[in-house]
Design a protein around this motif. Sequence first.
Motif, PDB file in Angstrom:
ATOM      1  N   GLY A   1      31.647  49.843  27.549  1.00 27.50           N
ATOM      2  CA  GLY A   1      30.908  49.260  28.660  1.00 27.50           C
ATOM      3  C   GLY A   1      31.726  48.245  29.424  1.00 27.50           C
ATOM      4  N   ALA A   2      31.161  47.773  30.523  1.00 36.76           N
ATOM      5  CA  ALA A   2      31.790  46.756  31.369  1.00 36.76           C
ATOM      6  C   ALA A   2      30.965  45.489  31.282  1.00 36.76           C
ATOM      7  CB  ALA A   2      31.875  47.233  32.815  1.00 36.76           C
ATOM      8  N   THR A   3      31.642  44.345  31.277  1.00 35.34           N
ATOM      9  CA  THR A   3      30.946  43.062  31.165  1.00 35.34           C
ATOM     10  C   THR A   3      31.497  42.050  32.152  1.00 35.34           C
ATOM     11  OG1 THR A   3      32.464  42.191  29.476  1.00 35.34           O
ATOM     12  CG2 THR A   3      30.513  43.397  28.698  1.00 35.34           C
ATOM     13  N   GLN A   4      30.655  41.085  32.498  1.00 38.24           N
ATOM     14  CA  GLN A   4      31.088  39.900  33.232  1.00 38.24           C
ATOM     15  C   GLN A   4      30.627  38.684  32.434  1.00 38.24           C
ATOM     16  OE1 GLN A   4      30.795  39.569  37.563  1.00 38.24           O
ATOM     17  NE2 GLN A   4      29.834  37.562  37.300  1.00 38.24           N
ATOM     18  N   ASN A   5      31.587  37.884  32.032  1.00 34.02           N
ATOM     19  CA  ASN A   5      31.293  36.708  31.195  1.00 34.02           C
ATOM     20  C   ASN A   5      30.427  37.074  29.999  1.00 34.02           C
ATOM     21  OD1 ASN A   5      32.753  35.331  33.105  1.00 34.02           O
ATOM     22  ND2 ASN A   5      31.012  34.288  34.011  1.00 34.02           N
ATOM     23  N   GLY A   6      30.713  38.249  29.423  1.00 33.87           N
ATOM     24  CA  GLY A   6      30.033  38.687  28.215  1.00 33.87           C
ATOM     25  C   GLY A   6      28.749  39.462  28.419  1.00 33.87           C
ATOM     26  N   ALA A   7      28.206  39.487  29.625  1.00 33.82           N
ATOM     27  CA  ALA A   7      26.964  40.209  29.904  1.00 33.82           C
ATOM     28  C   ALA A   7      27.277  41.570  30.524  1.00 33.82           C
ATOM     29  CB  ALA A   7      26.079  39.399  30.845  1.00 33.82           C
ATOM     30  N   ALA A   8      26.557  42.591  30.099  1.00 31.11           N
ATOM     31  CA  ALA A   8      26.801  43.943  30.604  1.00 31.11           C
ATOM     32  C   ALA A   8      26.535  44.019  32.101  1.00 31.11           C
ATOM     33  CB  ALA A   8      25.926  44.945  29.871  1.00 31.11           C
ATOM     34  N   ILE A   9      27.369  44.770  32.809  1.00 33.77           N
ATOM     35  CA  ILE A   9      27.158  45.027  34.230  1.00 33.77           C
ATOM     36  C   ILE A   9      27.077  46.529  34.462  1.00 33.77           C
ATOM     37  CG2 ILE A   9      28.222  42.902  35.064  1.00 33.77           C
ATOM     38  CD1 ILE A   9      30.768  44.502  35.665  1.00 33.77           C
ATOM     39  N   HIS A  10      26.331  46.914  35.504  1.00 34.20           N
ATOM     40  CA  HIS A  10      26.119  48.322  35.824  1.00 34.20           C
ATOM     41  C   HIS A  10      26.007  48.476  37.334  1.00 34.20           C
ATOM     42  CE1 HIS A  10      25.019  49.003  31.583  1.00 34.20           C
ATOM     43  NE2 HIS A  10      24.289  47.910  31.683  1.00 34.20           N
TER      44      HIS A  10
ATOM     45  N   TYR B   1      34.445  42.316  54.709  1.00 35.25           N
ATOM     46  CA  TYR B   1      35.639  42.797  54.011  1.00 35.25           C
ATOM     47  C   TYR B   1      36.103  41.779  52.981  1.00 35.25           C
ATOM     48  CZ  TYR B   1      40.274  44.841  53.366  1.00 35.25           C
ATOM     49  OH  TYR B   1      41.400  45.407  52.838  1.00 35.25           O
ATOM     50  N   VAL B   2      36.454  42.245  51.789  1.00 38.20           N
ATOM     51  CA  VAL B   2      37.008  41.417  50.720  1.00 38.20           C
ATOM     52  C   VAL B   2      38.444  41.855  50.500  1.00 38.20           C
ATOM     53  CG1 VAL B   2      36.858  40.849  48.260  1.00 38.20           C
ATOM     54  CG2 VAL B   2      34.773  41.044  49.641  1.00 38.20           C
ATOM     55  N   ALA B   3      39.384  40.916  50.639  1.00 36.69           N
ATOM     56  CA  ALA B   3      40.800  41.269  50.610  1.00 36.69           C
ATOM     57  C   ALA B   3      41.255  41.784  49.256  1.00 36.69           C
ATOM     58  CB  ALA B   3      41.639  40.054  51.019  1.00 36.69           C
ATOM     59  N   SER B   4      40.690  41.273  48.170  1.00 36.20           N
ATOM     60  CA  SER B   4      41.073  41.725  46.833  1.00 36.20           C
ATOM     61  C   SER B   4      40.425  43.071  46.553  1.00 36.20           C
ATOM     62  CB  SER B   4      40.645  40.705  45.779  1.00 36.20           C
ATOM     63  OG  SER B   4      40.771  41.268  44.480  1.00 36.20           O
ATOM     64  N   LEU B   5      41.242  44.118  46.483  1.00 37.75           N
ATOM     65  CA  LEU B   5      40.707  45.448  46.223  1.00 37.75           C
ATOM     66  C   LEU B   5      40.087  45.516  44.832  1.00 37.75           C
ATOM     67  CD1 LEU B   5      40.216  48.402  46.734  1.00 37.75           C
ATOM     68  CD2 LEU B   5      42.642  48.849  46.277  1.00 37.75           C
ATOM     69  N   ALA B   6      40.741  44.931  43.848  1.00 41.20           N
ATOM     70  CA  ALA B   6      40.197  44.959  42.491  1.00 41.20           C
ATOM     71  C   ALA B   6      38.825  44.300  42.448  1.00 41.20           C
ATOM     72  CB  ALA B   6      41.154  44.258  41.530  1.00 41.20           C
ATOM     73  N   TYR B   7      38.674  43.171  43.128  1.00 39.25           N
ATOM     74  CA  TYR B   7      37.394  42.473  43.119  1.00 39.25           C
ATOM     75  C   TYR B   7      36.337  43.278  43.864  1.00 39.25           C
ATOM     76  CZ  TYR B   7      34.163  38.569  42.854  1.00 39.25           C
ATOM     77  OH  TYR B   7      33.073  37.776  42.560  1.00 39.25           O
ATOM     78  N   ARG B   8      36.751  43.946  44.939  1.00 40.00           N
ATOM     79  CA  ARG B   8      35.810  44.750  45.722  1.00 40.00           C
ATOM     80  C   ARG B   8      35.243  45.891  44.862  1.00 40.00           C
ATOM     81  NH1 ARG B   8      39.157  45.798  49.896  1.00 40.00           N
ATOM     82  NH2 ARG B   8      39.050  48.043  50.067  1.00 40.00           N
ATOM     83  N   ILE B   9      36.092  46.515  44.071  1.00 36.55           N
ATOM     84  CA  ILE B   9      35.622  47.580  43.187  1.00 36.55           C
ATOM     85  C   ILE B   9      34.713  47.005  42.101  1.00 36.55           C
ATOM     86  CG2 ILE B   9      36.360  49.308  41.495  1.00 36.55           C
ATOM     87  CD1 ILE B   9      38.875  49.707  43.250  1.00 36.55           C
ATOM     88  N   ALA B  10      35.042  45.807  41.618  1.00 35.92           N
ATOM     89  CA  ALA B  10      34.170  45.149  40.642  1.00 35.92           C
ATOM     90  C   ALA B  10      32.808  44.839  41.243  1.00 35.92           C
ATOM     91  CB  ALA B  10      34.829  43.874  40.126  1.00 35.92           C
ATOM     92  N   MET B  11      32.756  44.560  42.538  1.00 36.48           N
ATOM     93  CA  MET B  11      31.474  44.338  43.204  1.00 36.48           C
ATOM     94  C   MET B  11      30.613  45.598  43.177  1.00 36.48           C
ATOM     95  SD  MET B  11      32.756  42.060  46.470  1.00 36.48           S
ATOM     96  CE  MET B  11      31.137  41.989  47.250  1.00 36.48           C
ATOM     97  N   VAL B  12      31.246  46.769  43.257  1.00 31.96           N
ATOM     98  CA  VAL B  12      30.506  48.022  43.102  1.00 31.96           C
ATOM     99  C   VAL B  12      29.996  48.130  41.662  1.00 31.96           C
ATOM    100  CG1 VAL B  12      30.592  50.533  43.306  1.00 31.96           C
ATOM    101  CG2 VAL B  12      31.958  49.120  44.868  1.00 31.96           C
ATOM    102  N   ALA B  13      30.847  47.770  40.713  1.00 36.18           N
ATOM    103  CA  ALA B  13      30.487  47.894  39.297  1.00 36.18           C
ATOM    104  C   ALA B  13      29.282  47.045  38.931  1.00 36.18           C
ATOM    105  CB  ALA B  13      31.687  47.516  38.430  1.00 36.18           C
ATOM    106  N   ARG B  14      29.130  45.888  39.541  1.00 38.63           N
ATOM    107  CA  ARG B  14      28.001  45.020  39.170  1.00 38.63           C
ATOM    108  C   ARG B  14      26.850  45.106  40.175  1.00 38.63           C
ATOM    109  NH1 ARG B  14      31.260  39.366  40.211  1.00 38.63           N
ATOM    110  NH2 ARG B  14      30.864  39.216  42.452  1.00 38.63           N
ATOM    111  N   GLY B  15      26.955  46.016  41.134  1.00 38.94           N
ATOM    112  CA  GLY B  15      25.838  46.295  42.020  1.00 38.94           C
ATOM    113  C   GLY B  15      25.723  45.422  43.244  1.00 38.94           C
ATOM    114  N   ASP B  16      26.722  44.596  43.543  1.00 39.52           N
ATOM    115  CA  ASP B  16      26.680  43.798  44.768  1.00 39.52           C
ATOM    116  C   ASP B  16      26.719  44.683  46.001  1.00 39.52           C
ATOM    117  OD1 ASP B  16      26.790  41.627  43.109  1.00 39.52           O
ATOM    118  OD2 ASP B  16      28.860  41.100  43.559  1.00 39.52           O
ATOM    119  N   ILE B  17      27.515  45.744  45.920  1.00 36.66           N
ATOM    120  CA  ILE B  17      27.602  46.735  46.981  1.00 36.66           C
ATOM    121  C   ILE B  17      27.502  48.106  46.348  1.00 36.66           C
ATOM    122  CG2 ILE B  17      28.928  45.309  48.587  1.00 36.66           C
ATOM    123  CD1 ILE B  17      31.467  46.719  47.685  1.00 36.66           C
ATOM    124  N   ALA B  18      27.177  49.110  47.168  1.00 32.77           N
ATOM    125  CA  ALA B  18      26.996  50.463  46.637  1.00 32.77           C
ATOM    126  C   ALA B  18      28.304  51.241  46.576  1.00 32.77           C
ATOM    127  CB  ALA B  18      25.983  51.225  47.483  1.00 32.77           C
ATOM    128  N   GLY B  19      29.256  50.906  47.455  1.00 36.86           N
ATOM    129  CA  GLY B  19      30.512  51.642  47.460  1.00 36.86           C
ATOM    130  C   GLY B  19      31.517  51.006  48.381  1.00 36.86           C
TER     131      GLY B  19
END
Length: 257
Positions: free
Chosen positions: A125-134, A167-185
Amino acid sequence: MIRQAAEGAGRIALSYFRQAPQVWMKTGNSPVTEADLAADKYLKDMLLTARPDYGWISEETQDERAASPRERFFVVDPIDGTRAFIEGADVWCVSVAVIEDGRPVAGVLDCPARSEIIMATPGGGATQNGAAIHVQAQHLPYKVAGPSAFIKRLPEHFLSSIEHMPYVASLAYRIAMVARGDIAGTFVRPSSHDWDLAAADLILSEAGGRVVAADGKPLTYGLTDTSNGDYRHGALVAASGLLMDNMLDVVAETAFG
């Protein structure tokens, strides 16, 4: 181990943040700061001391993968989002991954200015600060990020179904935003590198989404046999579910350059 390394590099980078670090321009008009170089040195010393048999792929280190092919590589971006870092924005992170047989088997994003640690292992699974993200259930209009110049060229039927997010300049962070549901894609313009993607790819995969090439196939990392030594990826899509299919369709019908 890679979490400890990422956190240590994050502390180093944070000590330079908003302190007017020295900046140089690399080939291709890409900036690098003294913070990038200090964090990169720390990561390389710590990680390769622990695993001297691993290869090394980093934005700030000469690429030697063709000369030294290995079974496993550390894939590192000491500061993903350097332009944001220079501007004093807090959306940047240290990205560290381990790849094996072309795919990530561990990934960590340390985002010290936001006190966030996002990580994943295959099947864990994926986590942020120990809590699961989806990834989150999708509702119209879909929140979609990507380069503005490309978004503006998308077909009207797709544009009418999305909300274009800042737009978020950090590509890695932008993909993480998809992972935790901030954005859809998010769309990813051509020319991204392994170090931009490897950790975030695994995080999104474990959160229920995918990062794929324009043909819908998963990415391969650590290639050593390209004909021209160019290891950059083409146009990519990061999303989940029906939106993923729709985004791939519009990439296919839109010149993405």
